[in-house]
Design a protein around this motif. Structure first.
Motif, PDB file in Angstrom:
ATOM      1  N   SER A  36       0.807  -1.217   0.000  1.00 37.18           N
ATOM      2  CA  SER A  36       0.000   0.000   0.000  1.00 37.18           C
ATOM      3  C   SER A  36       0.841   1.269   0.000  1.00 37.18           C
ATOM      4  O   SER A  36       0.366   2.343  -0.375  1.00 37.18           O
ATOM      5  CB  SER A  36      -0.924  -0.008   1.236  1.00 37.18           C
ATOM      6  N   LYS A  37       2.112   1.171   0.418  1.00 34.61           N
ATOM      7  CA  LYS A  37       3.015   2.319   0.395  1.00 34.61           C
ATOM      8  C   LYS A  37       3.809   2.387  -0.902  1.00 34.61           C
ATOM      9  O   LYS A  37       4.756   3.170  -1.011  1.00 34.61           O
ATOM     10  CB  LYS A  37       3.973   2.243   1.584  1.00 34.61           C
ATOM     11  N   MET A  38       3.432   1.548  -1.857  1.00 37.96           N
ATOM     12  CA  MET A  38       4.083   1.462  -3.164  1.00 37.96           C
ATOM     13  C   MET A  38       5.522   0.953  -3.065  1.00 37.96           C
ATOM     14  O   MET A  38       6.337   1.146  -3.972  1.00 37.96           O
ATOM     15  CB  MET A  38       4.059   2.824  -3.879  1.00 37.96           C
ATOM     16  N   GLU A  39       5.844   0.289  -1.986  1.00 38.73           N
ATOM     17  CA  GLU A  39       7.151  -0.346  -1.850  1.00 38.73           C
ATOM     18  C   GLU A  39       7.096  -1.732  -2.490  1.00 38.73           C
ATOM     19  O   GLU A  39       6.062  -2.410  -2.447  1.00 38.73           O
ATOM     20  CB  GLU A  39       7.537  -0.501  -0.379  1.00 38.73           C
ATOM     21  N   PRO A  40       8.193  -2.178  -3.110  1.00 37.78           N
ATOM     22  CA  PRO A  40       8.219  -3.548  -3.640  1.00 37.78           C
ATOM     23  C   PRO A  40       7.916  -4.562  -2.544  1.00 37.78           C
ATOM     24  O   PRO A  40       8.553  -4.546  -1.497  1.00 37.78           O
ATOM     25  CB  PRO A  40       9.643  -3.696  -4.157  1.00 37.78           C
ATOM     26  N   GLN A  41       6.923  -5.419  -2.775  1.00 44.37           N
ATOM     27  CA  GLN A  41       6.568  -6.444  -1.806  1.00 44.37           C
ATOM     28  C   GLN A  41       5.931  -7.606  -2.555  1.00 44.37           C
ATOM     29  O   GLN A  41       5.015  -7.423  -3.341  1.00 44.37           O
ATOM     30  CB  GLN A  41       5.615  -5.908  -0.751  1.00 44.37           C
ATOM     31  N   GLY A  42       6.453  -8.822  -2.283  1.00 43.86           N
ATOM     32  CA  GLY A  42       6.046  -9.985  -3.054  1.00 43.86           C
ATOM     33  C   GLY A  42       7.083 -10.281  -4.117  1.00 43.86           C
ATOM     34  O   GLY A  42       8.252  -9.890  -3.996  1.00 43.86           O
ATOM     35  N   GLU A  43       6.678 -10.957  -5.182  1.00 46.35           N
ATOM     36  CA  GLU A  43       7.617 -11.306  -6.245  1.00 46.35           C
ATOM     37  C   GLU A  43       7.857 -10.119  -7.176  1.00 46.35           C
ATOM     38  O   GLU A  43       6.925  -9.382  -7.523  1.00 46.35           O
ATOM     39  CB  GLU A  43       7.079 -12.490  -7.057  1.00 46.35           C
ATOM     40  N   GLY A  44       9.135  -9.958  -7.566  1.00 40.51           N
ATOM     41  CA  GLY A  44       9.448  -8.867  -8.473  1.00 40.51           C
ATOM     42  C   GLY A  44      10.860  -8.937  -9.007  1.00 40.51           C
ATOM     43  O   GLY A  44      11.659  -9.797  -8.600  1.00 40.51           O
ATOM     44  N   LYS A  45      11.162  -8.027  -9.947  1.00 40.93           N
ATOM     45  CA  LYS A  45      12.489  -7.915 -10.539  1.00 40.93           C
ATOM     46  C   LYS A  45      12.956  -6.479 -10.390  1.00 40.93           C
ATOM     47  O   LYS A  45      12.165  -5.541 -10.572  1.00 40.93           O
ATOM     48  CB  LYS A  45      12.470  -8.279 -12.022  1.00 40.93           C
ATOM     49  N   ALA A  46      14.232  -6.303 -10.060  1.00 41.03           N
ATOM     50  CA  ALA A  46      14.746  -4.952  -9.859  1.00 41.03           C
ATOM     51  C   ALA A  46      16.142  -4.802 -10.448  1.00 41.03           C
ATOM     52  O   ALA A  46      16.962  -5.723 -10.381  1.00 41.03           O
ATOM     53  CB  ALA A  46      14.784  -4.615  -8.367  1.00 41.03           C
ATOM     54  N   LYS A  47      16.386  -3.637 -11.033  1.00 34.36           N
ATOM     55  CA  LYS A  47      17.734  -3.260 -11.447  1.00 34.36           C
ATOM     56  C   LYS A  47      18.172  -2.135 -10.529  1.00 34.36           C
ATOM     57  O   LYS A  47      17.454  -1.140 -10.356  1.00 34.36           O
ATOM     58  CB  LYS A  47      17.761  -2.791 -12.903  1.00 34.36           C
ATOM     59  N   LEU A  48      19.340  -2.279  -9.916  1.00 33.62           N
ATOM     60  CA  LEU A  48      19.809  -1.299  -8.949  1.00 33.62           C
ATOM     61  C   LEU A  48      20.623  -0.202  -9.625  1.00 33.62           C
ATOM     62  O   LEU A  48      21.084  -0.331 -10.763  1.00 33.62           O
ATOM     63  CB  LEU A  48      20.642  -1.991  -7.871  1.00 33.62           C
ATOM     64  N   GLU A  49      20.835   0.892  -8.889  1.00 37.41           N
ATOM     65  CA  GLU A  49      21.582   2.024  -9.426  1.00 37.41           C
ATOM     66  C   GLU A  49      23.020   1.668  -9.755  1.00 37.41           C
ATOM     67  O   GLU A  49      23.638   2.259 -10.645  1.00 37.41           O
ATOM     68  CB  GLU A  49      21.539   3.187  -8.428  1.00 37.41           C
ATOM     69  N   ASN A  50      23.583   0.695  -9.030  1.00 35.57           N
ATOM     70  CA  ASN A  50      24.969   0.290  -9.285  1.00 35.57           C
ATOM     71  C   ASN A  50      25.084  -0.757 -10.388  1.00 35.57           C
ATOM     72  O   ASN A  50      26.171  -1.275 -10.650  1.00 35.57           O
ATOM     73  CB  ASN A  50      25.611  -0.240  -8.004  1.00 35.57           C
ATOM     74  N   GLY A  51      23.963  -1.127 -11.030  1.00 31.91           N
ATOM     75  CA  GLY A  51      23.991  -2.089 -12.119  1.00 31.91           C
ATOM     76  C   GLY A  51      23.670  -3.510 -11.721  1.00 31.91           C
ATOM     77  O   GLY A  51      23.497  -4.380 -12.578  1.00 31.91           O
ATOM     78  N   TYR A  52      23.586  -3.789 -10.412  1.00 34.64           N
ATOM     79  CA  TYR A  52      23.254  -5.131  -9.955  1.00 34.64           C
ATOM     80  C   TYR A  52      21.779  -5.429 -10.261  1.00 34.64           C
ATOM     81  O   TYR A  52      20.960  -4.520 -10.405  1.00 34.64           O
ATOM     82  CB  TYR A  52      23.487  -5.272  -8.454  1.00 34.64           C
ATOM     83  N   ARG A  53      21.447  -6.699 -10.336  1.00 35.36           N
ATOM     84  CA  ARG A  53      20.077  -7.107 -10.627  1.00 35.36           C
ATOM     85  C   ARG A  53      19.598  -8.128  -9.593  1.00 35.36           C
ATOM     86  O   ARG A  53      20.354  -9.009  -9.196  1.00 35.36           O
ATOM     87  CB  ARG A  53      19.983  -7.707 -12.036  1.00 35.36           C
ATOM     88  N   TYR A  54      18.350  -7.974  -9.221  1.00 38.10           N
ATOM     89  CA  TYR A  54      17.762  -8.887  -8.241  1.00 38.10           C
ATOM     90  C   TYR A  54      16.403  -9.356  -8.730  1.00 38.10           C
ATOM     91  O   TYR A  54      15.620  -8.573  -9.261  1.00 38.10           O
ATOM     92  CB  TYR A  54      17.619  -8.208  -6.879  1.00 38.10           C
ATOM     93  N   GLU A  55      16.135 -10.637  -8.522  1.00 41.83           N
ATOM     94  CA  GLU A  55      14.819 -11.190  -8.829  1.00 41.83           C
ATOM     95  C   GLU A  55      14.415 -12.138  -7.716  1.00 41.83           C
ATOM     96  O   GLU A  55      15.191 -13.013  -7.316  1.00 41.83           O
ATOM     97  CB  GLU A  55      14.838 -11.947 -10.158  1.00 41.83           C
ATOM     98  N   GLY A  56      13.202 -11.961  -7.208  1.00 38.80           N
ATOM     99  CA  GLY A  56      12.728 -12.835  -6.155  1.00 38.80           C
ATOM    100  C   GLY A  56      11.752 -12.139  -5.239  1.00 38.80           C
ATOM    101  O   GLY A  56      11.019 -11.236  -5.653  1.00 38.80           O
ATOM    102  N   GLY A  57      11.761 -12.525  -3.956  1.00 35.97           N
ATOM    103  CA  GLY A  57      10.831 -11.977  -2.995  1.00 35.97           C
ATOM    104  C   GLY A  57      11.284 -10.641  -2.433  1.00 35.97           C
ATOM    105  O   GLY A  57      12.481 -10.386  -2.272  1.00 35.97           O
ATOM    106  N   PHE A  58      10.287  -9.781  -2.128  1.00 34.36           N
ATOM    107  CA  PHE A  58      10.538  -8.481  -1.508  1.00 34.36           C
ATOM    108  C   PHE A  58       9.647  -8.327  -0.284  1.00 34.36           C
ATOM    109  O   PHE A  58       8.568  -8.920  -0.191  1.00 34.36           O
ATOM    110  CB  PHE A  58      10.220  -7.334  -2.474  1.00 34.36           C
TER     111      PHE A  58
END
Length: 258
Positions: A36-58
């Protein structure tokens, strides 16, 4: 006589640079569920500012549950997270082609796990704060030699049992090699009493490990040196961030797409 018990050095683990070990999880792009706060929560994919990538639970914008993080230079982690930290069972691959599979606590190798070294050697046993610590077995890459013993802050010290083809050595280990009195036993029938020492030749950098036999005897278990025993580790209890879910191993894996 010179003994070939140690044909190679016991290796150390890969050291992750500070900028890759400690970084802020700042998301540049995100695709997935939100709260509800628009924060990533549940399953998702993210690209970070440093170029790293994450996929999974939030959870509340941080990795939580099962997920995979791909860093630069071949460093990647696939496993469990809690509040943004590697925590629980997981597997991490390092740029030098070594990798670790086992328990993590608060981003560190902690608990039981196996580390596979680039030359084919491996260590199976206890870890504490990223170091080999407690009971463990180091298996050399050549010679089929296994060192079972107690490890302190990454180094084997104290009573050991070294298993080789055709015989076993019962004695003491001091960092990189056996030292002092011990016994070689053969099929629990015959044993050779003796001692190891390092021959340091003046003016020469090379040091030789010498085995000096003293007596041949009929096998008698009560004469053997102490066996390796576990010891309590201060501060090694399950941390406050642990729960039952973190300690369960799941067979599914998360695939990170480009």
């Amino acid at each position: 006589m010179t003994h070939s018990l140690v044909r190679e050095k016991i290796l150390s683990e890969y050291t992750v640079p500070d900028n890759e070990e400690n970084f802020e999880f700042n998301i540049l792009k995100y695709n997935g569920l939100r709260n509800s706060k628009m924060e990533p929560q549940g399953e998702g994919k993210a690209k970070l500012e440093n170029g790293y990538r994450y996929e999974g639970g939030f959870r509340k914008g941080l990795p939580h549950g099962k997920g995979r993080l791909a860093l630069q230079e071949g460093l990647r982690y696939d496993g469990h997270w809690r509040k943004g930290l590697k925590h629980g069972m997981g597997r991490i691959y390092y740029p030098d082609c070594s990798w670790y599979q086992g328990e993590f606590r608060k981003d560190l190798r902690n608990g039981c796990g196996t580390y596979y070294y680039p030359n084919g050697a491996r260590y199976e046993g206890n870890w504490f704060r990223n170091r080999r610590h407690g009971m463990g077995c180091y298996k050399f890459s050549v010679g089929n030699i296994n060192v079972n013993g107690t490890w302190v802050d990454g180094v084997a010290r104290g009573p050991v049992e070294v298993i080789m083809d055709g015989c076993r050595f019962h004695g003491y280990w001091d960092g990189c090699c056996p030292r002092g009195p011990g016994y070689f036993t053969f099929n629990a029938k015959v044993m050779v009493k003796g001692k190891f020492y390092v021959d340091e030749i003046e003016g020469c950098e090379e040091k030789k490990l010498i085995w000096q036999p003293e007596a041949f005897e009929t096998y008698e278990y009560t004469k053997l040196p102490l066996e390796p025993i576990p010891f309590p580790i201060e501060g090694s209890d399950i941390s406050e961030t642990s729960d039952e879910e973190d300690c369960k191993s799941h067979g599914s894996s998360v695939t990170l797409s480009d």
